[in-house]
Design an enzyme around this catalytic site. Structure first.
Site, mmCIF file in Angstrom:
data_model
loop_
_atom_site.group_PDB
_atom_site.id
_atom_site.type_symbol
_atom_site.label_atom_id
_atom_site.label_comp_id
_atom_site.label_asym_id
_atom_site.label_seq_id
_atom_site.Cartn_x
_atom_site.Cartn_y
_atom_site.Cartn_z
ATOM 1 N N SER A 36 32.559 36.546 34.019
ATOM 2 C CA SER A 36 33.582 35.541 33.732
ATOM 3 C C SER A 36 33.561 34.395 34.746
ATOM 4 O O SER A 36 34.084 33.318 34.463
ATOM 5 C CB SER A 36 34.962 36.198 33.695
ATOM 6 O OG SER A 36 35.189 36.903 34.902
ATOM 7 N N ASP A 46 46.030 36.038 39.041
ATOM 8 C CA ASP A 46 44.567 35.965 39.028
ATOM 9 C C ASP A 46 44.136 35.201 40.285
ATOM 10 O O ASP A 46 44.311 33.988 40.372
ATOM 11 C CB ASP A 46 44.075 35.246 37.770
ATOM 12 C CG ASP A 46 42.551 35.111 37.743
ATOM 13 O OD1 ASP A 46 41.885 35.505 38.733
ATOM 14 O OD2 ASP A 46 42.018 34.603 36.736
ATOM 15 N N HIS A 67 39.389 34.090 39.505
ATOM 16 C CA HIS A 67 38.851 32.904 38.821
ATOM 17 C C HIS A 67 39.448 31.645 39.444
ATOM 18 O O HIS A 67 40.266 31.732 40.355
ATOM 19 C CB HIS A 67 39.167 32.996 37.323
ATOM 20 C CG HIS A 67 38.594 34.238 36.707
ATOM 21 N ND1 HIS A 67 39.339 35.370 36.529
ATOM 22 C CD2 HIS A 67 37.350 34.525 36.298
ATOM 23 C CE1 HIS A 67 38.570 36.324 36.019
ATOM 24 N NE2 HIS A 67 37.350 35.843 35.873
#
Ligand SMILES: *[C@@H]1O[C@H](CO)[C@@H](O)[C@H](O)[C@H]1NC(C)=O
Ligand SMILES: *[C@@H]1O[C@H](CO)[C@@H](O)[C@H](O)[C@H]1NC(C)=O
Ligand SMILES: *[C@@H]1O[C@H](CO)[C@@H](O)[C@H](O)[C@H]1NC(C)=O
Length: 411
Positions: free
Chosen positions: A149, A399, A402
């Site tokens: 990702s 998160d 990312h």
């Protein structure tokens, strides 16, 4: 001045006039390495220096290098404040995964957008991104991001940056959750794609919903999803690593079990994740080098990026709103090792190609330090829209892996 073997090959295709423009470049000490990053710099500077006299057509990735001059090292440096606006925002680009669209999800601070990477080597400033120059470099080429990702995050950043100059057409999408996609910038016949392959090798992903609590990796077998497409790809960017911290069972040659990294839970030989990751990179680089060592392709291995959870994974937070300065924190062991072994495997592959008298380019895109210094660049709670609506104050998932788009990932 002389030009390396590698570059002579590439210059065969160029018009003589282009070779002449390389000479003043070299005289001005614009020596560069052969990484895509420094392509940008070379071409960028060439365009700047010729902007008033020359044509405006984008040039392809020719590179000059002065013998015995050090190469540009962009891996070490610091973040400095800038007033330069991001090239896109949360609504102007359609290709931002919702969980990384911090602006639209309501992140209130904007300071994290105004920092520029300044390499330590002040002979080699990092230029501001120029989409038309980059598109000129990938003209008639196909660049593919292969990995997890984070590879996707990086790919989407590139698509957003390039879209500010030329609108791409999404020509393919497959797999659940947009795992495989391909765009074409028709004005440049440039193709940009992403391949989901978090291990790079063949494997089965853990999936709690299916009761699979560990990954299974075949360390010697490249994932066919990308390996079968290599013919079509000119610039391969491998970008993975984060999946290696999860429970996994490893198989080697002839599907022989090598061990696992959670031996305390099941009866198997302990096999460490660094050895596994090294093998995966070696297998993947070998797959490209053995088939394409005499080709004009470029292979890039992006190094490990930093996560910044304070406290627990997922429910920990990353609340900083400014970059770290040198010395604010220490590079953790895991990240340091993952980076180091990627650099070593790249060096090994470069040597292999040389020994085979090939000219395939292989480079590390060393972003570990650059990301290490940016705890402020993650979505944190803004991975979901308006996480603090309705008076919610605590227990919001974060998160811290990312990167917000726009944000430091655009570097
Ligand atoms: C985002 O960019 C678009 C196009 O440049 C602009 O029209 C819009 O006002 C921007 N939105 C925000 C929130 O800055
Ligand atoms: C367009 O790009 C592809 C690579 O994606 C290349 O194979 C093809 O030759 C290019 N077409 C032209 C006309 O150059
Ligand atoms: C673990 O596996 C080995 C080899 O298959 C076997 O000899 C040993 O008895 C096993 N130990 C346990 C605790 O099951």
């Amino acid at each position: 001045m002389s030009i390396t073997h590698n570059q002579i090959h590439h210059q065969r295709k160029l018009m003589p006039c282009v070779v002449y423009t390389l000479i003043p470049l070299a005289l001005l000490h614009y020596y560069t390495s052969i990484s895509p990053v420094s392509y940008i710099q070379t071409v960028h500077k060439r365009l700047q220096s010729t902007a008033t006299s020359d044509s405006t057509s984008p040039v392809q990735g020719q590179v000059a290098k002065v013998k015995n001059q050090p190469l540009c090292d962009y891996s070490d440096g610091r973040w400095v404040q800038t007033k330069v606006e991001p090239l896109y925002n949360g609504t102007s680009c359609e290709t931002i995964k919702w969980a990384q669209n911090c602006m639209v999800n309501g992140r209130p601070d904007t300071g994290y957008l105004y920092w520029q990477w300044q390499p330590k080597d002040n002979q080699c400033p990092a230029p501001v991104f120029d989409a038309s120059v980059f598109l000129g470099i990938i003209k008639n080429k196909h660049i593919a991001f292969i990995g997890d990702s984070l590879a996707r995050n990086q790919l989407e950043s590139l698509i957003c940056l390039l879209s500010t100059t030329s609108k791409p057409e999404l020509v393919y999408q497959g797999g659940d959750d947009l795992k495989f996609r391909r765009w074409v910038f028709h004005e440049y016949n440039a193709t940009v794609s992403v391949f989901w392959s978090p291990f790079l090798v063949k494997g089965i992903q853990l999936d709690e919903s299916k009761g699979i609590n560990h990954n299974t990796l075949y360390l010697d077998t490249p994932n066919e999803k990308w390996a079968t497409e290599l013919d079509m790809i000119d610039i391969v960017v491998f970008s993975n690593g984060h999946w290696f911290v999860q429970k996994a069972i490893y198989y080697g040659e002839g599907n022989q079990m090598l061990g696992c990294n959670f031996a305390q839970e099941i009866n198997c030989t302990d096999y460490n994740i660094f050895d596994a990751f090294r093998k995966v990179l070696r297998t993947s680089l070998k797959e490209v080098t053995k088939r394409f060592y005499k080709s004009d392709k470029t292979v890039v291995v992006a190094t490990f990026t930093l996560a910044h959870f304070e406290g627990e994974w997922k429910f920990g937070t990353c609340l900083k709103t400014e970059p770290n300065k040198e010395g604010d924190a220490e590079m953790p062991h895991l990240e340091n090792e993952m980076r180091k072994l990627a650099i070593e495997e790249v060096a090994r592959a470069v040597k292999d190609v040389k020994e085979m008298n090939g000219w395939l380019r292989i480079e590390a895109l060393d972003v570990t330090k650059l990301t290490f210094l940016r705890p402020d660049g993650h979505p944190g709670p803004y991975m979901f829209p308006n996480p603090f609506a309705n008076g919610i104050k605590e227990g919001v998932p974060n998160d811290c892996v990312h990167w917000c788009m726009p944000g430091p990932i655009d570097t």
